[in-house]
Design an enzyme around this catalytic site. Structure first.
Site, PDB file in Angstrom:
ATOM      1  CB  THR A 133      -2.403   7.150  -2.735  1.00  0.00           C
ATOM      2  OG1 THR A 133      -1.738   5.879  -2.874  1.00  0.00           O
ATOM      3  CG2 THR A 133      -1.566   8.235  -3.399  1.00  0.00           C
ATOM      4  CG  ASP A 166       6.352  -3.315   9.485  1.00  0.00           C
ATOM      5  OD1 ASP A 166       7.081  -3.749   8.571  1.00  0.00           O
ATOM      6  OD2 ASP A 166       5.936  -2.146   9.529  1.00  0.00           O
ATOM      7  NE  ARG A 200      -2.559   0.231   3.563  1.00  0.00           N
ATOM      8  CZ  ARG A 200      -3.307   0.620   4.571  1.00  0.00           C
ATOM      9  NH1 ARG A 200      -4.622   0.650   4.442  1.00  0.00           N
ATOM     10  NH2 ARG A 200      -2.776   0.969   5.713  1.00  0.00           N
ATOM     11  CG  ASP A 206       2.592  -2.859   8.984  1.00  0.00           C
ATOM     12  OD1 ASP A 206       2.820  -4.013   8.568  1.00  0.00           O
ATOM     13  OD2 ASP A 206       2.573  -1.863   8.243  1.00  0.00           O
TER      14      ASP A 206
HETATM   15  O1  PRP Z   1      -7.115  -3.122   2.578  1.00  0.00           O
HETATM   16  P1  PRP Z   1      -5.923  -2.260   2.309  1.00  0.00           P
HETATM   17  O2  PRP Z   1      -6.172  -0.815   2.635  1.00  0.00           O
HETATM   18  O3  PRP Z   1      -5.383  -2.443   0.923  1.00  0.00           O
HETATM   19  O4  PRP Z   1      -4.795  -2.670   3.354  1.00  0.00           O
HETATM   20  C1  PRP Z   1      -4.473  -3.979   3.639  1.00  0.00           C
HETATM   21  C2  PRP Z   1      -3.113  -4.334   3.109  1.00  0.00           C
HETATM   22  O5  PRP Z   1      -2.100  -3.625   3.849  1.00  0.00           O
HETATM   23  C3  PRP Z   1      -1.170  -4.561   4.379  1.00  0.00           C
HETATM   24  O6  PRP Z   1      -0.122  -4.794   3.518  1.00  0.00           O
HETATM   25  P2  PRP Z   1       1.095  -3.765   3.353  1.00  0.00           P
HETATM   26  O7  PRP Z   1       0.832  -2.797   2.259  1.00  0.00           O
HETATM   27  O8  PRP Z   1       1.451  -3.183   4.672  1.00  0.00           O
HETATM   28  O9  PRP Z   1       2.252  -4.684   2.808  1.00  0.00           O
HETATM   29  P3  PRP Z   1       3.115  -5.788   3.609  1.00  0.00           P
HETATM   30  O10 PRP Z   1       2.233  -6.986   3.752  1.00  0.00           O
HETATM   31  O11 PRP Z   1       4.270  -6.018   2.715  1.00  0.00           O
HETATM   32  O12 PRP Z   1       3.500  -5.213   4.935  1.00  0.00           O
HETATM   33  C4  PRP Z   1      -2.017  -5.799   4.571  1.00  0.00           C
HETATM   34  O13 PRP Z   1      -1.257  -6.960   4.729  1.00  0.00           O
HETATM   35  C5  PRP Z   1      -2.882  -5.805   3.343  1.00  0.00           C
HETATM   36  O14 PRP Z   1      -2.269  -6.386   2.210  1.00  0.00           O
HETATM   37  O1  URA Z   2      -4.343  -2.059  10.310  1.00  0.00           O
HETATM   38  C1  URA Z   2      -3.726  -2.361   9.274  1.00  0.00           C
HETATM   39  C2  URA Z   2      -4.125  -1.881   7.999  1.00  0.00           C
HETATM   40  C3  URA Z   2      -3.422  -2.262   6.900  1.00  0.00           C
HETATM   41  N1  URA Z   2      -2.346  -3.065   7.036  1.00  0.00           N
HETATM   42  C4  URA Z   2      -1.952  -3.528   8.251  1.00  0.00           C
HETATM   43  O2  URA Z   2      -0.971  -4.267   8.332  1.00  0.00           O
HETATM   44  N2  URA Z   2      -2.654  -3.160   9.338  1.00  0.00           N
HETATM   45 MG    MG Z   3       2.590  -3.907   6.090  1.00  0.00          MG
END
Ligand code: PRP
Ligand code: URA
Ligand code: MG
Length: 209
Positions: free
Chosen positions: A108, A203, A104, A200
């Site tokens: 944005t 993370d 994400r 997160d």
């Molecule tokens: O419903 P949304 O608003 O799209 O958010 C959810 C997304 O955000 C997080 O991923 P992130 O972008 O943090 O990537 P990561 O898994 O690599 O940490 C999570 O694991 C989802 O994929």
């Molecule tokens: O709460 C949240 C939202 C998006 N992605 C995450 O990992 N946690």
């Molecule tokens: Mg993430």
């Protein structure tokens, strides 16, 4: 409209509370995400079709049940979705795994796709998209769209924590996709994180913060 089901088995709720705690470290967090994914799989597959099969036990011939219907592909959304894969595989060892890489954009909140690799026979399979967090729904929607573009017609989505906004976004854009969650939380915060959520997920699974 796709069904939205909260799988609120007591074991799932208990384990989810552990990973919500901010003091839970990556080791325990990762292990429990896998355990919840396994328990959710047990519930999601409750209605799988069965067929009769004749087998022979050491005592003689008998007709018993075996799974019928389509085979499964698990599709984790990278990175955090990887945390759920082994839990599902423990329940369904014959499943294949395809991955969709997505992050994400922090400004944005829109998802950016960076990787896509699925098994060759994916169109003949049911796909279970897995990701711990369904926040705005942008990532799940893009992952589902990417699968549909490749001809996949049978898709389910499993998340640990869902925000109402994310559930609505997926139901609006993909009314044929059923959604399963371990919890439906209160709301999305202005920064795109789910409240109360668990922070997160990526993370916390990978120890990157
Ligand atoms: O419903 P949304 O608003 O799209 O958010 C959810 C997304 O955000 C997080 O991923 P992130 O972008 O943090 O990537 P990561 O898994 O690599 O940490 C999570 O694991 C989802 O994929
Ligand atoms: O709460 C949240 C939202 C998006 N992605 C995450 O990992 N946690
Ligand atoms: Mg993430």
């Amino acid at each position: 409209m796709g069904k939205f089901t909260v799988l609120n088995h007591p074991l799932i709720q208990h384990k989810l509370t552990i990973i919500r705690r901010k003091e839970t470290g990556s080791n325990e967090f990762r292990r429990i995400v896998g355990e919840i994914a396994g328990l959710m799989t047990y519930e999601i597959t409750r209605d799988l079709p069965l067929q009769d099969v004749e087998i022979e036990t050491p005592m003689g011939k008998t007709v018993q049940k075996e799974l019928a219907g389509k085979k499964l592909t698990i599709v984790p959304i990278l990175r955090a979705g990887m945390g759920m894969v082994n839990g599902v595989l423990e329940m369904i060892p014959s499943a294949k795994v395809g991955v969709v890489g997505m992050y994400r954009d922090e400004e944005t909140l829109k998802p950016v796709e960076y990787f896509f690799k699925v098994p060759k026979d994916v169109t003949e399979r049911e796909c279970l998209v897995v990701d711990p967090m369904l926040a705005t729904g942008g990532s799940a929607n893009l992952a589902i769209e990417a699968l549909k573009k490749r001809g996949v017609t049978d898709i389910k989505l499993a998340v640990l924590v869902a925000a109402p906004e994310g559930v609505k976004a997926v139901q609006d854009e993909h009314p044929d996709v059923d959604i399963y969650a371990a919890a439906l939380d209160d709301k999305l915060l202005p920064n795109g994180y789910i409240f109360p959520g668990l922070g997160d997920a990526g993370d916390r699974i990978f120890g990157t913060k």
